[in-house]
Structure formats: structure tokens, C-alpha cells
Design an enzyme around this catalytic site. Sequence first.
Site, PDB file in Angstrom:
ATOM      1  N   HIS A  12      -0.970  -7.214   5.695  1.00  0.00           N
ATOM      2  CA  HIS A  12       0.268  -7.511   4.976  1.00  0.00           C
ATOM      3  C   HIS A  12       0.703  -7.492   3.320  1.00  0.00           C
ATOM      4  CE1 HIS A  12       2.255  -8.250   9.612  1.00  0.00           C
ATOM      5  NE2 HIS A  12       3.153  -6.819   8.804  1.00  0.00           N
ATOM      6  N   THR A  38      -4.494   1.028   7.342  1.00  0.00           N
ATOM      7  CA  THR A  38      -3.352   1.475   7.037  1.00  0.00           C
ATOM      8  C   THR A  38      -3.854   1.815   5.753  1.00  0.00           C
ATOM      9  OG1 THR A  38      -2.665  -0.900   7.090  1.00  0.00           O
ATOM     10  CG2 THR A  38      -2.257   0.650   9.196  1.00  0.00           C
ATOM     11  N   THR A  41      -4.113  -0.459   2.178  1.00  0.00           N
ATOM     12  CA  THR A  41      -5.239  -1.603   3.034  1.00  0.00           C
ATOM     13  C   THR A  41      -5.800  -0.313   2.264  1.00  0.00           C
ATOM     14  OG1 THR A  41      -3.577  -2.782   4.309  1.00  0.00           O
ATOM     15  CG2 THR A  41      -5.654  -3.084   4.753  1.00  0.00           C
ATOM     16  N   GLY A  60       1.354   1.362   7.324  1.00  0.00           N
ATOM     17  CA  GLY A  60       1.793   1.059   8.315  1.00  0.00           C
ATOM     18  C   GLY A  60       3.225   1.743   8.959  1.00  0.00           C
ATOM     19  N   ASP A  65       0.139   2.631  11.471  1.00  0.00           N
ATOM     20  CA  ASP A  65       0.401   1.202  12.690  1.00  0.00           C
ATOM     21  C   ASP A  65      -0.396   1.759  13.718  1.00  0.00           C
ATOM     22  OD1 ASP A  65       0.755  -1.517  10.957  1.00  0.00           O
ATOM     23  OD2 ASP A  65       2.475  -1.642  11.405  1.00  0.00           O
TER      24      ASP A  65
END
Length: 147
Positions: A12, A38, A41, A60, A65
Amino acid sequence: MKGQRNIGMVAHDERKEDLLDWVQHNLQALIPHRIFATGTTGGLLRQRFGDLTITPMKSGPLGGDQQLGSMIAEGRLDMLFFLIDPMAPHPHDVDIKALLRLAVLYNIPAAYNRSTADFLITSPFMTGEYIPEIKDYTPYVKRLGAK
């Protein structure tokens, strides 16, 4: 599974720097493996760690995800490192829950915080032989009449 692993990585926004620090600390242990991350990241990992084999997925909230979840369901992801920010709401929370559920359902090693990630990366199973036990869901599938 033995040797090279396919590793999912997600963080996150408030945990991305934590993940980057963790990867830096464990870089030599991660180099032999393939990382699927993702969007944002994955981009940050690519910028900072050119020695790693990184395949970026979608962001995501845009389906990344779910792409990782699909890889788990198809037996193409061996473990998941997902540094979660427990203090922030996430508009795609249902996608996150689905990914975590699949990691549990298919019994892949998963770390949702740095301490657990440290335990996984230093485990002898990281490079040695490990065959995860997969629950037989045949009775469930037959109950529903599906194939």
C-alpha cells in the site's frame, strides 16, 4: 517447489518505502527469484533494483491484485509479500480481500508485515524443497455440480 520462486509483491502507498527498504536488505536472497508486482510497486522496484527480475502487473485498484490472485489460482505464484497499511481505507478493499483469500485457499506462504516477511525470506524452504499441502475441494465442487 524448489529453487527459483515466483513471488508476488504488493505494498500500500504508506508501506511502499518499507517494502523498498526490506527488498534492499534482502536483495541477495531475492535475486534468484522472479517477482510479480502490482503497478506502482513494480515500477518502484524496477527503478531501484535493476538486478531483480520484475514483471509489473496493473495497479492494484485497476486489477493488479486480481492478476496476482489469478496466478495463485493457476498455481503460478509460489508466495506473496503484501505490506498492508492497516490505518487507511482502500477503495478496492474487496480486491485485496479476494487476493488474501486465494493465498489462504491455495495455501501459499504469505507475509502481510515485515516481521513475517523476514521469517519467510530466511526460511530454509525459500530455496529448498517444499511441497505445500493443498486441500482437496472435490466434495465442494461436486456439491455445486461444477467441473
